[in-house]
Design a protein around this motif. Structure first.
Motif, PDB file in Angstrom:
ATOM      1  N   LEU A 198      -4.083 -13.295 -43.785  1.00 15.82           N
ATOM      2  CA  LEU A 198      -4.101 -12.028 -42.782  1.00 15.82           C
ATOM      3  C   LEU A 198      -3.057 -11.007 -42.638  1.00 15.82           C
ATOM      4  CD1 LEU A 198      -5.587 -13.990 -39.524  1.00 15.82           C
ATOM      5  CD2 LEU A 198      -6.730 -12.555 -41.329  1.00 15.82           C
TER       6      LEU A 198
ATOM      7  N   GLU B 157      -4.952  -3.430 -45.073  1.00 17.25           N
ATOM      8  CA  GLU B 157      -5.551  -2.539 -44.121  1.00 17.25           C
ATOM      9  C   GLU B 157      -4.169  -1.552 -43.906  1.00 17.25           C
ATOM     10  OE1 GLU B 157      -8.085  -1.936 -42.856  1.00 17.25           O
ATOM     11  OE2 GLU B 157      -9.018  -3.968 -43.069  1.00 17.25           O
TER      12      GLU B 157
ATOM     13  N   SER C 183     -14.579  -2.349 -34.986  1.00 11.45           N
ATOM     14  CA  SER C 183     -15.014  -3.534 -35.829  1.00 11.45           C
ATOM     15  C   SER C 183     -13.997  -4.046 -36.710  1.00 11.45           C
ATOM     16  CB  SER C 183     -16.241  -3.047 -36.656  1.00 11.45           C
ATOM     17  OG  SER C 183     -15.900  -2.278 -37.770  1.00 11.45           O
ATOM     18  N   LYS C 184     -13.112  -3.401 -37.083  1.00  6.13           N
ATOM     19  CA  LYS C 184     -11.744  -3.991 -37.900  1.00  6.13           C
ATOM     20  C   LYS C 184     -10.991  -4.615 -37.079  1.00  6.13           C
ATOM     21  CE  LYS C 184     -11.528  -0.699 -41.785  1.00  6.13           C
ATOM     22  NZ  LYS C 184     -10.758   0.026 -42.750  1.00  6.13           N
TER      23      LYS C 184
ATOM     24  N   GLU D   6     -11.961  -6.268 -34.333  1.00  6.56           N
ATOM     25  CA  GLU D   6     -12.784  -7.152 -33.853  1.00  6.56           C
ATOM     26  C   GLU D   6     -12.628  -8.308 -34.963  1.00  6.56           C
ATOM     27  OE1 GLU D   6     -16.668  -5.912 -32.962  1.00  6.56           O
ATOM     28  OE2 GLU D   6     -16.001  -5.189 -30.949  1.00  6.56           O
ATOM     29  N   ASP D   7     -12.744  -7.994 -36.416  1.00  7.11           N
ATOM     30  CA  ASP D   7     -12.599  -8.825 -37.277  1.00  7.11           C
ATOM     31  C   ASP D   7     -11.387  -9.634 -37.490  1.00  7.11           C
ATOM     32  OD1 ASP D   7     -15.020  -8.299 -38.213  1.00  7.11           O
ATOM     33  OD2 ASP D   7     -14.706  -6.957 -39.794  1.00  7.11           O
ATOM     34  N   LEU D   8     -10.332  -8.583 -37.198  1.00 11.91           N
ATOM     35  CA  LEU D   8      -8.660  -9.136 -37.132  1.00 11.91           C
ATOM     36  C   LEU D   8      -8.560 -10.275 -36.003  1.00 11.91           C
ATOM     37  CD1 LEU D   8      -5.945  -8.889 -38.047  1.00 11.91           C
ATOM     38  CD2 LEU D   8      -5.530  -7.003 -36.408  1.00 11.91           C
TER      39      LEU D   8
ATOM     40  N   GLY E  53     -11.038 -12.012 -34.757  1.00 16.09           N
ATOM     41  CA  GLY E  53     -11.761 -13.331 -35.275  1.00 16.09           C
ATOM     42  C   GLY E  53     -10.807 -14.100 -36.310  1.00 16.09           C
ATOM     43  N   GLY E  54     -10.080 -13.580 -37.142  1.00 14.62           N
ATOM     44  CA  GLY E  54      -9.169 -14.198 -38.025  1.00 14.62           C
ATOM     45  C   GLY E  54      -8.195 -14.779 -37.250  1.00 14.62           C
TER      46      GLY E  54
ATOM     47  N   ARG F 262      -9.185 -17.813 -35.554  1.00 16.32           N
ATOM     48  CA  ARG F 262      -9.660 -18.939 -36.360  1.00 16.32           C
ATOM     49  C   ARG F 262      -8.576 -19.750 -36.989  1.00 16.32           C
ATOM     50  NH1 ARG F 262     -13.414 -15.133 -37.609  1.00 16.32           N
ATOM     51  NH2 ARG F 262     -12.392 -14.554 -39.471  1.00 16.32           N
TER      52      ARG F 262
END
Length: 108
Positions: A32, A54, A89-90, A92-94, A96-97, A100
């Motif tokens: 990440l 990014e 959305s980027k 939110e993806d980050l 989520g990563g 997890r």
């Protein structure tokens, strides 16, 4: 002259018993983030890093006491960027990563 970095109000935070060094190592192993640095002052400790793939950096910080993170303290996430603002959305993806990888709830 270099462009000034802007800060996005990314109201995200999580709690973790891990040290910021361990958090950085885990997020780097998960792919990440890139290289990171950890530092502290009288009240706060923080980690600064660039997100893989990014055009933005993260600053994650929390209060500490005697060079020990206070696990009950939330770790706030600030987003620093140059140029165009990263999409929700980027982010939110980050989040989520991070969730997890560290097995924590990231609050947005």
């Amino acid at each position: 002259m270099a462009r000034a970095r802007k800060v996005k109000t990314f109201k995200a935070w999580f709690k973790s018993p891990l040290s910021l060094q361990e958090i950085g190592s885990t997020l780097r192993t998960a792919g990440l983030i890139k290289d990171y640095s950890v530092d502290c002052e009288n009240v706060y400790e923080w980690i600064e890093t660039k997100v893989v793939g990014e055009n933005f950096h993260l600053n994650m910080s929390r209060q500490h006491l005697d060079d020990e993170g206070l696990e009950e303290e939330p770790i706030g996430i600030l987003l620093l960027y140059s140029g165009s603002e990263p999409s929700d959305s980027k982010l939110e993806d980050l989040a989520g990563g991070i969730s997890r990888s560290l097995n924590v709830s990231v609050n947005l």
